[in-house]
Design a protein around this motif. Structure first.
Motif, PDB file in Angstrom:
ATOM      1  N   MET A   1       0.833  -1.217   0.000  1.00  0.00           N
ATOM      2  CA  MET A   1       0.000   0.000   0.000  1.00  0.00           C
ATOM      3  C   MET A   1       0.866   1.265   0.000  1.00  0.00           C
ATOM      4  N   GLU A   2       2.151   1.116   0.298  1.00  0.00           N
ATOM      5  CA  GLU A   2       3.029   2.276   0.377  1.00  0.00           C
ATOM      6  C   GLU A   2       3.109   3.018  -0.960  1.00  0.00           C
ATOM      7  N   GLN A   3       2.961   2.261  -2.078  1.00  0.00           N
ATOM      8  CA  GLN A   3       3.036   2.901  -3.394  1.00  0.00           C
ATOM      9  C   GLN A   3       1.886   3.859  -3.654  1.00  0.00           C
ATOM     10  N   LEU A   4       0.862   3.807  -2.797  1.00  0.00           N
ATOM     11  CA  LEU A   4      -0.282   4.699  -2.953  1.00  0.00           C
ATOM     12  C   LEU A   4      -0.004   6.109  -2.448  1.00  0.00           C
ATOM     13  N   VAL A   5       0.997   6.263  -1.601  1.00  0.00           N
ATOM     14  CA  VAL A   5       1.255   7.562  -0.974  1.00  0.00           C
ATOM     15  C   VAL A   5       1.452   8.670  -2.015  1.00  0.00           C
ATOM     16  N   PRO A   6       2.298   8.482  -3.059  1.00  0.00           N
ATOM     17  CA  PRO A   6       2.448   9.563  -4.046  1.00  0.00           C
ATOM     18  C   PRO A   6       1.142   9.896  -4.776  1.00  0.00           C
ATOM     19  N   TRP A   7       0.317   8.888  -5.040  1.00  0.00           N
ATOM     20  CA  TRP A   7      -0.954   9.142  -5.733  1.00  0.00           C
ATOM     21  C   TRP A   7      -1.856  10.049  -4.887  1.00  0.00           C
ATOM     22  N   LYS A  60       3.510  18.793   1.465  1.00  0.00           N
ATOM     23  CA  LYS A  60       3.864  17.633   2.281  1.00  0.00           C
ATOM     24  C   LYS A  60       2.668  16.685   2.347  1.00  0.00           C
ATOM     25  N   THR A  61       2.941  15.412   2.472  1.00  0.00           N
ATOM     26  CA  THR A  61       1.861  14.429   2.529  1.00  0.00           C
ATOM     27  C   THR A  61       0.997  14.654   3.767  1.00  0.00           C
ATOM     28  N   PRO A  62      -0.307  14.880   3.590  1.00  0.00           N
ATOM     29  CA  PRO A  62      -1.188  15.086   4.751  1.00  0.00           C
ATOM     30  C   PRO A  62      -1.307  13.810   5.584  1.00  0.00           C
ATOM     31  N   GLU A  63      -1.606  13.969   6.844  1.00  0.00           N
ATOM     32  CA  GLU A  63      -1.730  12.817   7.739  1.00  0.00           C
ATOM     33  C   GLU A  63      -2.888  11.911   7.330  1.00  0.00           C
ATOM     34  N   TRP A  64      -3.948  12.505   6.745  1.00  0.00           N
ATOM     35  CA  TRP A  64      -5.101  11.682   6.382  1.00  0.00           C
ATOM     36  C   TRP A  64      -4.752  10.642   5.330  1.00  0.00           C
ATOM     37  N   VAL A  65      -3.729  10.920   4.536  1.00  0.00           N
ATOM     38  CA  VAL A  65      -3.315   9.946   3.511  1.00  0.00           C
ATOM     39  C   VAL A  65      -2.871   8.649   4.167  1.00  0.00           C
ATOM     40  N   TYR A  66      -2.016   8.755   5.173  1.00  0.00           N
ATOM     41  CA  TYR A  66      -1.549   7.550   5.875  1.00  0.00           C
ATOM     42  C   TYR A  66      -2.688   6.878   6.629  1.00  0.00           C
ATOM     43  N   GLU A  70      -4.035   3.037   6.001  1.00  0.00           N
ATOM     44  CA  GLU A  70      -4.058   2.086   7.118  1.00  0.00           C
ATOM     45  C   GLU A  70      -5.456   1.513   7.325  1.00  0.00           C
ATOM     46  N   ARG A  71      -6.474   2.374   7.251  1.00  0.00           N
ATOM     47  CA  ARG A  71      -7.843   1.901   7.488  1.00  0.00           C
ATOM     48  C   ARG A  71      -8.357   1.056   6.324  1.00  0.00           C
ATOM     49  N   CYS A  72      -7.929   1.364   5.107  1.00  0.00           N
ATOM     50  CA  CYS A  72      -8.291   0.510   3.969  1.00  0.00           C
ATOM     51  C   CYS A  72      -7.762  -0.897   4.172  1.00  0.00           C
ATOM     52  N   ASP A  73      -6.524  -0.979   4.591  1.00  0.00           N
ATOM     53  CA  ASP A  73      -5.912  -2.279   4.836  1.00  0.00           C
ATOM     54  C   ASP A  73      -6.645  -3.026   5.955  1.00  0.00           C
ATOM     55  N   LYS A  74      -7.042  -2.314   6.982  1.00  0.00           N
ATOM     56  CA  LYS A  74      -7.728  -2.916   8.124  1.00  0.00           C
ATOM     57  C   LYS A  74      -9.127  -3.392   7.753  1.00  0.00           C
ATOM     58  N   ASN A  75      -9.844  -2.629   6.910  1.00  0.00           N
ATOM     59  CA  ASN A  75     -11.233  -2.937   6.573  1.00  0.00           C
ATOM     60  C   ASN A  75     -11.400  -3.803   5.332  1.00  0.00           C
ATOM     61  N   GLY A  76     -10.296  -4.173   4.708  1.00  0.00           N
ATOM     62  CA  GLY A  76     -10.388  -5.001   3.510  1.00  0.00           C
ATOM     63  C   GLY A  76     -10.731  -4.222   2.250  1.00  0.00           C
ATOM     64  N   PHE A  77     -10.584  -2.885   2.306  1.00  0.00           N
ATOM     65  CA  PHE A  77     -10.791  -2.063   1.121  1.00  0.00           C
ATOM     66  C   PHE A  77      -9.496  -2.034   0.308  1.00  0.00           C
ATOM     67  N   PHE A 200     -13.871   9.554  -3.437  1.00  0.00           N
ATOM     68  CA  PHE A 200     -13.726  10.392  -2.252  1.00  0.00           C
ATOM     69  C   PHE A 200     -13.056   9.626  -1.117  1.00  0.00           C
ATOM     70  N   SER A 201     -12.354  10.346  -0.256  1.00  0.00           N
ATOM     71  CA  SER A 201     -11.674   9.719   0.870  1.00  0.00           C
ATOM     72  C   SER A 201     -12.684   9.038   1.793  1.00  0.00           C
ATOM     73  N   LEU A 202     -12.224   8.163   2.642  1.00  0.00           N
ATOM     74  CA  LEU A 202     -13.091   7.241   3.381  1.00  0.00           C
ATOM     75  C   LEU A 202     -14.200   7.926   4.171  1.00  0.00           C
ATOM     76  N   ASP A 203     -13.919   9.058   4.786  1.00  0.00           N
ATOM     77  CA  ASP A 203     -14.904   9.699   5.658  1.00  0.00           C
ATOM     78  C   ASP A 203     -15.664  10.832   4.984  1.00  0.00           C
ATOM     79  N   ALA A 204     -15.534  10.971   3.661  1.00  0.00           N
ATOM     80  CA  ALA A 204     -16.213  12.059   2.959  1.00  0.00           C
ATOM     81  C   ALA A 204     -17.733  11.932   3.114  1.00  0.00           C
ATOM     82  N   LYS A 205     -18.376  13.031   3.466  1.00  0.00           N
ATOM     83  CA  LYS A 205     -19.828  13.026   3.647  1.00  0.00           C
ATOM     84  C   LYS A 205     -20.535  13.067   2.287  1.00  0.00           C
ATOM     85  N   PRO A 206     -21.803  12.662   2.252  1.00  0.00           N
ATOM     86  CA  PRO A 206     -22.562  12.712   0.992  1.00  0.00           C
ATOM     87  C   PRO A 206     -23.025  14.133   0.681  1.00  0.00           C
ATOM     88  N   GLU A 207     -22.077  15.000   0.386  1.00  0.00           N
ATOM     89  CA  GLU A 207     -22.395  16.391   0.084  1.00  0.00           C
ATOM     90  C   GLU A 207     -23.159  16.477  -1.242  1.00  0.00           C
TER      91      GLU A 207
END
Length: 372
Positions: A1-7, A60-66, A70-77, A200-207
């Motif tokens: 999953m580390e290769q996802l950081v630049p994306w 700089k890479t935002p903290e939400w990226v990491y 991590e949560r994708c890996d934990k939840n099977g996403f 959208f990122s994992l916690d994005a609301k249905p705006e």
């Protein structure tokens, strides 16, 4: 999953939208190379300004990226990038493809997708029609793409699932924000036999502004978009317009001329959308563009029309079902048509409804269901 950081890092740079992201990656080969490139080289890309060049170099890479990784890996996403084999090939052909897709389930890049969308305030006729179309499309090897919204979208997914085929739901929120909440069970069913995707990122609301944005993904994944019930001002019409702009086929299902939910579909037909009465109308238009290997359940023979999906019934059950069409009919009329007393007819109608062969509307009106 580390290769996802630049994306995810490049995507998070203020001012770098999907179109510019696509240009940069096309020019430099990868997000990592974009982030490491000189200001002079970045400035040569069409659309890049001095301010954007500076923004990339200082970012700089935002903290939400990491956290997301991590949560994708934990939840099977999974997170599918434009360079992954699972990324929908047709989606890469739109002007602003999403750099990444968050995914729950399995995206199959080698299947043929048909988008089916429509009104959230769908009638029983609309839901039954959407379910029947998607059941037939799925049975013939096509994957159904929709938005998991109330009404037509939900009926489309259920029709595909009932036929045992794959379906893809494109969300206007993050994977951790299932919307609408009543579709939580459907969310899991789709993930088991298809995929839920979101840009959208994992916690994005249905705006509200997310939904027109996600519509380009629904149409962009598919060879054609089918609209089943839509008012004159409808998000489904946005999807149809985007499909046309993307060079894809547009289909529309006609309906009751007095219903506000069919004004949009009738307008599409007047503008040149193909009128759809059954799945074969869609298949015969799409088939020249389809490789047999792209169909999930085997070959499609264009000479054989879709067969009726009436359940195998005998006697009175078959007679009652034959008296019911795809427009609502009142129980009193059925009593006359079938020559049965109300009690016996009510029992048979209840059994047919449980089977999914018919649906009941308020006021004791009945019509064919989406499964048959």
């Amino acid at each position: 999953m580390e290769q996802l950081v630049p994306w995810l890092t490049l995507q998070s740079v203020p001012g770098i939208g999907n179109l510019l992201f696509h240009r940069l990656v096309s020019r430099f080969g990868s997000p990592d190379r974009v982030l490491r490139s000189s200001g002079e080289m970045l400035g040569q890309v069409n659309g890049m300004t001095a301010r954007l060049v500076s923004a990339i170099q200082r970012h700089k890479t935002p903290e939400w990226v990491y956290n997301d990784i991590e949560r994708c890996d934990k939840n099977g996403f999974t997170v599918v990038t434009q360079h992954d084999a699972a990324y929908p090939a047709l989606l890469l052909n739109i002007p602003d493809p999403p750099p990444v897709l968050y995914c729950h389930g399995t995206l199959h890049s080698d299947v043929c997708h048909i988008a089916v969308v429509g009104s959230r305030r769908a009638t029983a006729y609309g839901k039954a029609t959407a379910g029947r179309l998607c059941h037939d499309l799925s049975a013939r090897g096509f994957s159904v793409v929709s938005g998991m919204a109330r009404g037509i979208d939900t009926a489309a997914h259920l029709g595909a699932l009932d036929a045992g085929g794959p379906t893809v739901a494109v969300l206007g929120s993050g994977l951790n924000r299932i919307y609408p909440q009543e579709n939580r069970r459907l969310f899991q069913r789709i993930a088991q036999n298809g995929a839920i995707v979101s840009e959208f990122s994992l916690d994005a609301k249905p705006e509200a502004y997310h939904f027109p944005q996600r519509n380009r993904i629904i149409s962009g994944m598919a060879l054609g978009t089918v609209v089943v019930e839509a008012a004159r001002r409808s998000g489904s019409l946005i999807t149809a317009r985007l499909a046309a702009e993307q060079g894809r086929e547009v289909f529309a299902v006609p309906g009751n001329i007095d219903s506000p939910t069919t004004r949009g579909t009738h307008e599409l037909i007047r503008q040149g959308a193909k009128l759809v009465e059954n799945a074969q109308d869609i298949i015969e238009e799409i088939l020249p563009q389809v490789s047999p290997n792209a169909l999930s359940n085997g070959d499609v023979d264009e000479r054989n029309p879709i067969s009726d999906h009436d359940p195998v019934l005998g006697g009175e059950h078959k007679a009652v079902l034959n008296a019911i069409g795809y427009s609502p009919v009142h129980i009193d009329k059925l009593v006359r048509l079938c020559g049965m007393d109300t009690g016996a007819l009510t029992a048979i109608l209840g059994e047919l409804e449980i089977m999914g062969a018919i649906v009941q509307e308020p006021g004791k009106f009945f019509m064919r269901g989406g499964k048959f």
